[in-house]
Design a protein around this motif. Structure first.
Motif, short mmCIF file in Angstrom:
data_model
loop_
_atom_site.label_atom_id
_atom_site.label_comp_id
_atom_site.label_asym_id
_atom_site.label_seq_id
_atom_site.Cartn_x
_atom_site.Cartn_y
_atom_site.Cartn_z
N TYR A 61 -7.96 -0.41 -4.06
CA TYR A 61 -8.63 0.22 -2.92
C TYR A 61 -8.01 1.58 -2.65
CZ TYR A 61 -9.79 1.36 1.89
OH TYR A 61 -10.20 2.01 3.03
N SER A 86 -4.13 0.77 -2.17
CA SER A 86 -3.60 -0.58 -2.25
C SER A 86 -3.48 -0.91 -3.72
CB SER A 86 -4.52 -1.58 -1.55
OG SER A 86 -4.60 -1.32 -0.16
N TYR A 93 1.72 -3.99 4.81
CA TYR A 93 0.53 -4.68 5.28
C TYR A 93 -0.76 -3.91 5.09
CZ TYR A 93 3.93 -7.84 7.30
OH TYR A 93 4.96 -8.72 7.49
N GLY A 94 -0.76 -2.92 4.24
CA GLY A 94 -1.98 -2.22 3.92
C GLY A 94 -2.02 -0.78 4.40
N CYS A 95 -3.07 -0.09 4.00
CA CYS A 95 -3.16 1.34 4.28
C CYS A 95 -3.22 1.66 5.76
CB CYS A 95 -4.40 1.91 3.59
SG CYS A 95 -4.30 2.01 1.79
N ALA A 128 0.85 -1.18 0.00
CA ALA A 128 0.00 0.00 0.00
C ALA A 128 0.89 1.24 0.00
CB ALA A 128 -0.92 0.01 1.22
#
Length: 120
Positions: free
Chosen positions: A57, A52, A101-103, A33
């Motif tokens: 996303y 992402s 590991y993402g936003c 992300a």
């Protein structure tokens, strides 16, 4: 080593537009992300937008939603932030962060920042 590099900042009048770029070396952004953050003088760093890149996303802070657009270019391994209808309160140093590991996880890598100044 992972080295995000921001570019595209500058001076613009209120109501104008700028496009910021976050290019990365040492990592494929499709696996991460990418978030944009900003910090104005005397203020804490705040999250502005995130994408992402694997699934598209996106997140926008309420203060910029409808004015800013985040996008990615897999070929160039670059994430962009198109900022329109800029306001003086958008003035800040803008940073690109990369998260494994993402936003909403801690960000692992950071760029050096690019200055955005919006005059009235």
């Amino acid at each position: 080593e992972v080295q995000p590099v921001e570019s595209g900042g500058g001076l613009v009048q209120a109501g104008g537009s700028l496009r910021l770029s976050c290019a990365a070396s040492g990592v494929t952004l499709d696996d991460y992300a990418v978030g944009w953050f900003r910090q104005a003088p005397g203020k804490e760093r705040e999250g502005v937008s995130c994408i992402s890149t694997s699934d598209g996303y996106t997140y926008y802070a309420p203060s910029v939603k409808g004015r800013f657009t985040i996008s990615s270019d897999r070929t160039e391994n670059t994430v962009y932030l198109l900022m329109t209808s800029l306001k003086p309160e958008d003035t800040a140093v803008y940073y690109c962060g990369v998260s494994e590991y993402g936003c909403y996880a801690p960000y692992d890598f950071w760029g050096q920042g690019t200055q955005v100044t919006v005059s009235s």
